[in-house]
Design a protein around this motif. Structure first.
Motif, short mmCIF file in Angstrom:
data_model
loop_
_atom_site.label_atom_id
_atom_site.label_comp_id
_atom_site.label_asym_id
_atom_site.label_seq_id
_atom_site.Cartn_x
_atom_site.Cartn_y
_atom_site.Cartn_z
N LEU A 252 0.74 -1.33 -0.03
CA LEU A 252 -0.27 -0.02 0.05
C LEU A 252 0.84 1.12 0.03
O LEU A 252 0.69 2.53 -0.62
N PHE A 253 2.16 0.88 0.81
CA PHE A 253 2.86 2.08 0.81
C PHE A 253 3.94 2.58 -0.31
O PHE A 253 4.30 3.68 -0.66
N LEU A 254 4.30 1.27 -0.97
CA LEU A 254 5.29 1.67 -1.96
C LEU A 254 5.10 2.68 -3.16
O LEU A 254 6.09 3.31 -3.37
N PRO A 255 3.78 2.54 -3.85
CA PRO A 255 3.71 3.47 -4.62
C PRO A 255 4.01 5.15 -4.33
O PRO A 255 3.96 6.00 -5.11
N PHE A 256 3.96 5.23 -3.00
CA PHE A 256 3.90 6.72 -2.25
C PHE A 256 4.96 6.93 -1.62
O PHE A 256 5.12 7.87 -0.83
N LEU A 257 6.35 6.07 -1.76
CA LEU A 257 7.35 6.16 -1.10
C LEU A 257 8.22 7.58 -1.12
O LEU A 257 8.48 8.13 0.08
N LYS A 258 7.85 8.17 -2.26
CA LYS A 258 8.86 9.28 -2.29
C LYS A 258 7.83 10.49 -1.78
O LYS A 258 8.52 11.40 -1.08
N ILE A 259 6.64 10.55 -1.72
CA ILE A 259 5.87 11.45 -1.24
C ILE A 259 5.93 11.24 0.27
O ILE A 259 5.97 12.20 1.07
N PHE A 260 5.81 9.81 0.65
CA PHE A 260 5.86 9.59 2.14
C PHE A 260 7.13 10.23 2.63
O PHE A 260 7.29 10.94 3.69
N SER A 261 8.37 10.00 1.98
CA SER A 261 9.59 10.49 2.49
C SER A 261 9.64 12.01 2.50
O SER A 261 10.29 12.33 3.40
N GLU A 262 8.99 12.74 1.69
CA GLU A 262 9.01 14.01 1.72
C GLU A 262 8.14 14.53 2.95
O GLU A 262 8.57 15.53 3.56
#
Length: 310
Positions: A252-262
């Motif tokens: 669930l998180f992998l596609p949004f990893l960059k947004i999550f990191s930011e």
């Protein structure tokens, strides 16, 4: 190189030893009412969720909670469906450890070790439990300082540089690394602590560090699988549920990893603390998202593994 790897193994042993001692003290303090409370407050999924989170935060081990839950299900004292809420809650409670080791308590390491050791020797249950918690925490901080000191020398090795470069370039490689490391050392907290040390020295990118942390959440399921060997069908379903819940959360998180990191960067500028916060956010968000689907998850897992889990 041999000396560096040996020192790394020593500090890893100290970290796991400290964590074990701390858990021993906390478990000893709560074991008398542990199972009774677990059975009393898990009749509804949301109760199991809350109780699983609090209980795991107290005993500092999702694996220990999972082993006990599998035992209760195997003894037919708890149903498989009841265990879903506890699993989701345990994933949140286990993140307390990583937040604790981000605290600046280096000046307290020696007092923790000395006072903790003295209290362990004192013939009192309260003294033993408190002393174990202090001594174990002191050992964990010693190991964390060791990891940070070794981070530089380790990354000067050519094969390690190549390895970390691949991790920084490929998210799935980091995911696999976190899963493998945790499956081998049997502690997602220890894996996260190592990653935090590398992050503290700016050796890994935040995205890579989070990917390894996500993998650690999958690797920690190995303990539950081992505990379920030779048990009943429903007890094995608990182990399968633990695996699927963590895998679903990761994907669930992998596609949004960059947004999550930011987003995590906005919370703190300290790289190691960013990983600790990311671990908390990942487990809280994924568990809350899956909580309303607990009944559906139980049904799907029973359908997928019901016949095999014998």
């Amino acid at each position: 190189m041999t000396q560096i790897i040996s020192l790394f193994a020593v500090f890893l042993t100290i970290f796991i030893f400290g964590m074990t001692v701390m858990r021993l003290g906390l478990n000893t303090a709560s074991q008398e009412k542990f199972k009774d409370l677990l059975l009393r407050y898990t009749d509804k999924t949301w109760k199991g969720f809350l109780f699983g989170a609090v209980l795991t935060a107290v005993v500092q081990s999702s694996s220990a909670v999972m082993v006990i839950v599998i035992g209760l299900v195997a003894a037919r004292l708890m149903s498989f469906r009841q265990s879903i809420g506890i699993i989701l809650g345990a994933n949140i409670g286990t993140t307390v450890s990583t937040e604790i080791i981000t605290l600046e308590l280096n000046q307290m390491i020696l007092p923790f070790l000395i006072i903790g050791f003295i209290m362990i020797l004192y013939p009192s249950k309260w003294s033993f439990c408190s002393g174990s918690a202090l001594f174990g925490l002191g050992c964990m901080f010693v190991a964390m300082n060791g990891f940070e000191a070794l981070a530089g020398p380790i990354t000067e090795l050519s094969w390690v540089q190549h390895f970390l470069q691949r991790t920084n370039e490929h998210i799935l490689f980091g995911l696999g690394l976190g899963t493998t490391m945790t499956a081998v050392i049997q502690s997602s907290t220890a894996t996260t602590a190592i990653i935090m040390s590398l992050m503290h020295e700016n050796i890994l990118s935040l995205t890579s560090g989070i990917a390894i942390m996500l993998g650690a959440n999958v690797g920690t399921c190995v303990t539950a699988v081992i505990a379920s060997v030779g048990t009943t069908r429903e007890a094995k379903l608990v182990a399968f549920a633990h695996i699927w819940i963590n895998i679903i959360g990761v994907f669930l998180f992998l596609p949004f990893l960059k947004i999550f990191s930011e987003f995590v960067i906005l919370l703190t500028h300290l790289p190691d603390v960013q990983i600790a916060h990311a671990s908390v956010l990942f487990n809280v968000i994924s568990s809350i998202l899956l909580l309303p689907c607990a009944g559906l998850l139980a049904a799907l897992i029973t359908k997928l593994h019901g016949e095999r889990a014998i």
